[in-house]
Design an enzyme around this catalytic site. Structure first.
Site: not given
Length: 299
Positions: A135, A131-133, A230
């Site tokens: 998220t 996951l992105d930071r 996104r």
């Protein structure tokens, strides 16, 4: 770590049989160098022939912790743990892997601390779903190389069901939609962009709730590209609320992308059990939706 199987169909070689069980070429080479292979309880070489009814057992070498990766004793929210998997509920703001911005207290650093504390045989976490930071939500981790190999196969076969919740800006006109657009890195920035030269990317969504300024959607990923959700909603001119990289507006104090990895389902390749995990939305998400509902009620 010990694993056993029974040969039920004719095979031509031990290597082919183990490949059918998910043992990758790399894992097989590790077995030849450091592991132990048994057929019918007898230690054998990889050149042995197999017959239907044979019992095959392997002892995989332990994966020692990487000394270059720092140990963090900060807590993690482990939703599930067994010999093969960890499923962790990650808070927004925590990087998953070490990098230039943070090398000492990422999710990987914390998992290393967790594995050392429980004296795990294998101490290298293999991140399956990153996951992105900013998220939040579910992160699936394989606890050894064979598990990681099998998880990669499941993903390649589109046999992993990952669902997200997102709050996108504006009102989506359709209750259900599929965004099937290739994505590539933007050469001028850190974002992803729809491009005919990109890699195939497919995102499916269902509208959960509409507000004057935003729409809550449930999203299923059919591919796993960087920033896929996104970038796809930004391409639709409905960037996620709080997503500054994709020009998403800040609403009700939400300053990070309103994206949450809410559920994960897969058939466990070791036990053949159906495993389903869910993560409740965090407090900032709840505050955003509460504020949007209040605004809607006031209009």
């Amino acid at each position: 770590m010990e694993l056993t199987w029974t040969v039920t169909t004719p095979v031509t070689s031990l290597k082919r049989f183990l490949a059918q069980q998910g043992v990758s070429h790399r894992v097989f080479n590790d077995l030849k160098k450091q592991g132990i292979i048994r057929v019918n309880d007898q230690v054998v070489t990889p050149a042995v022939d197999l017959a239907v009814g044979d019992h095959v057992g392997v002892t995989l070498p332990a994966e020692q912790a990487d000394s270059a990766v720092a140990v963090s004793d900060q807590p993690i929210n482990v939703l599930f743990a067994n010999r093969d998997w960890l499923v962790i509920d990650k808070p927004a703001g925590l990087n998953v892997v070490p990098g230039p911005a943070n090398r000492t207290d990422t999710l990987v650093n914390r998992i290393k601390g967790y594995l050392i504390a429980e004296q795990s045989e294998n101490q290298i976490p293999h991140i399956v779903t990153r996951l992105d930071r900013f998220t939040s939500g579910l992160v699936w981790v394989a606890r050894h190389r064979l598990a990681n190999s099998l998880a990669s196969q499941l993903q390649a076969e589109h046999a992993v069901d990952k669902r997200y919740l997102a709050v996108v800006s504006g009102q989506l006109p359709d209750d259900h939609g599929i965004i099937d657009q290739p994505l590539a890195s933007d050469p001028t920035g850190y974002n992803q962009m729809v491009s005919p030269d990109g890699k195939a990317a497919k995102t499916e969504y269902w509208v959960e709730e509409r507000f004057p300024q935003a729409t809550v959607v449930r999203v299923k990923l059919h591919t796993g590209r960087t920033h896929q959700i996104r970038a796809h909603f930004a391409w639709l001119d409905h960037p996620l609320v709080g997503d500054g990289l994709y020009q998403g507006p800040e609403l009700a104090g939400m300053t990070r992308q309103a994206l949450h990895a809410a559920s994960l389902t897969f058939e466990d390749p070791f036990t053949h059990e159906q495993r389903t995990f869910n993560s409740p939305v965090p407090a900032d998400w709840q505050a955003l939706v509460t504020a949007l509902r209040a605004e809607q009620g006031g209009n």
